[in-house]
Scaffold this motif. Sequence first.
Motif, PDB file in Angstrom:
ATOM      1  N   ARG A   1      14.873   7.763  -3.465  1.00  0.00           N
ATOM      2  CA  ARG A   1      15.124   6.795  -2.396  1.00  0.00           C
ATOM      3  C   ARG A   1      13.836   6.419  -1.671  1.00  0.00           C
ATOM      4  O   ARG A   1      12.974   7.247  -1.459  1.00  0.00           O
ATOM      5  N   ASN A   2      13.752   5.163  -1.278  1.00  0.00           N
ATOM      6  CA  ASN A   2      12.653   4.645  -0.471  1.00  0.00           C
ATOM      7  C   ASN A   2      11.284   4.950  -1.091  1.00  0.00           C
ATOM      8  O   ASN A   2      10.406   5.546  -0.471  1.00  0.00           O
ATOM      9  N   ALA A   3      11.096   4.493  -2.317  1.00  0.00           N
ATOM     10  CA  ALA A   3       9.857   4.750  -3.059  1.00  0.00           C
ATOM     11  C   ALA A   3       8.630   4.171  -2.348  1.00  0.00           C
ATOM     12  O   ALA A   3       7.549   4.761  -2.406  1.00  0.00           O
ATOM     13  N   GLU A   4       8.791   3.043  -1.655  1.00  0.00           N
ATOM     14  CA  GLU A   4       7.652   2.440  -0.955  1.00  0.00           C
ATOM     15  C   GLU A   4       7.153   3.358   0.172  1.00  0.00           C
ATOM     16  O   GLU A   4       5.945   3.541   0.343  1.00  0.00           O
ATOM     17  N   LYS A   5       8.064   3.941   0.923  1.00  0.00           N
ATOM     18  CA  LYS A   5       7.682   4.880   1.988  1.00  0.00           C
ATOM     19  C   LYS A   5       6.993   6.107   1.387  1.00  0.00           C
ATOM     20  O   LYS A   5       5.994   6.591   1.913  1.00  0.00           O
ATOM     21  N   ARG A   6       7.508   6.586   0.278  1.00  0.00           N
ATOM     22  CA  ARG A   6       6.903   7.742  -0.387  1.00  0.00           C
ATOM     23  C   ARG A   6       5.502   7.395  -0.908  1.00  0.00           C
ATOM     24  O   ARG A   6       4.597   8.224  -0.870  1.00  0.00           O
ATOM     25  N   ALA A   7       5.326   6.169  -1.370  1.00  0.00           N
ATOM     26  CA  ALA A   7       4.002   5.721  -1.821  1.00  0.00           C
ATOM     27  C   ALA A   7       3.016   5.721  -0.655  1.00  0.00           C
ATOM     28  O   ALA A   7       1.858   6.152  -0.810  1.00  0.00           O
ATOM     29  N   ARG A   8       3.466   5.259   0.503  1.00  0.00           N
ATOM     30  CA  ARG A   8       2.592   5.277   1.690  1.00  0.00           C
ATOM     31  C   ARG A   8       2.225   6.708   2.083  1.00  0.00           C
ATOM     32  O   ARG A   8       1.095   6.981   2.477  1.00  0.00           O
ATOM     33  N   MET A   9       3.197   7.629   1.978  1.00  0.00           N
ATOM     34  CA  MET A   9       2.914   9.044   2.279  1.00  0.00           C
ATOM     35  C   MET A   9       1.871   9.601   1.319  1.00  0.00           C
ATOM     36  O   MET A   9       0.947  10.312   1.742  1.00  0.00           O
ATOM     37  N   SER A  10       2.014   9.286   0.041  1.00  0.00           N
ATOM     38  CA  SER A  10       1.046   9.762  -0.957  1.00  0.00           C
ATOM     39  C   SER A  10      -0.342   9.213  -0.662  1.00  0.00           C
ATOM     40  O   SER A  10      -1.333   9.946  -0.720  1.00  0.00           O
ATOM     41  N   CYS A  11      -0.412   7.925  -0.356  1.00  0.00           N
ATOM     42  CA  CYS A  11      -1.706   7.313  -0.015  1.00  0.00           C
ATOM     43  C   CYS A  11      -2.318   7.935   1.231  1.00  0.00           C
ATOM     44  O   CYS A  11      -3.522   8.181   1.282  1.00  0.00           O
ATOM     45  N   ALA A  12      -1.488   8.188   2.235  1.00  0.00           N
ATOM     46  CA  ALA A  12      -1.992   8.806   3.468  1.00  0.00           C
ATOM     47  C   ALA A  12      -2.534  10.199   3.207  1.00  0.00           C
ATOM     48  O   ALA A  12      -3.597  10.574   3.726  1.00  0.00           O
ATOM     49  N   LEU A  13      -1.831  10.964   2.383  1.00  0.00           N
ATOM     50  CA  LEU A  13      -2.298  12.320   2.050  1.00  0.00           C
ATOM     51  C   LEU A  13      -3.623  12.260   1.305  1.00  0.00           C
ATOM     52  O   LEU A  13      -4.568  12.949   1.652  1.00  0.00           O
ATOM     53  N   LEU A  14      -3.708  11.412   0.280  1.00  0.00           N
ATOM     54  CA  LEU A  14      -4.943  11.304  -0.485  1.00  0.00           C
ATOM     55  C   LEU A  14      -6.085  10.781   0.379  1.00  0.00           C
ATOM     56  O   LEU A  14      -7.228  11.223   0.252  1.00  0.00           O
ATOM     57  N   SER A  15      -5.801   9.852   1.278  1.00  0.00           N
ATOM     58  CA  SER A  15      -6.830   9.345   2.207  1.00  0.00           C
ATOM     59  C   SER A  15      -7.333  10.442   3.128  1.00  0.00           C
ATOM     60  O   SER A  15      -8.535  10.535   3.398  1.00  0.00           O
TER      61      SER A  15
END
Length: 72
Positions: free
Chosen positions: A53-67
């Motif tokens: 569910r909510n893959a876009e939100k999860r993508a933002r979380m992944s990007c934030a973690l990697l950043s």
Amino acid sequence: MEIFFLRGAIIDMEKIKIIIDTDIGDDIDDAFALAYAANSEEIEILGVTTVFRNAEKRARMSCALLSSLEKS
């Protein structure tokens, strides 16, 4: 590619190339795995996909973690 010398022998160490498919955001395990892989000397992350569910939100979380790890 890294080459190591061990008692006269040459050892060729290539990074393990991976794509991470994650449902980050439900539990800490995916965030820990992503951070571990991003900081590993043996792993090269080719990409990260997000699922469930909510893959876009999860993508933002992944990007934030990697950043935050300066790995984006």
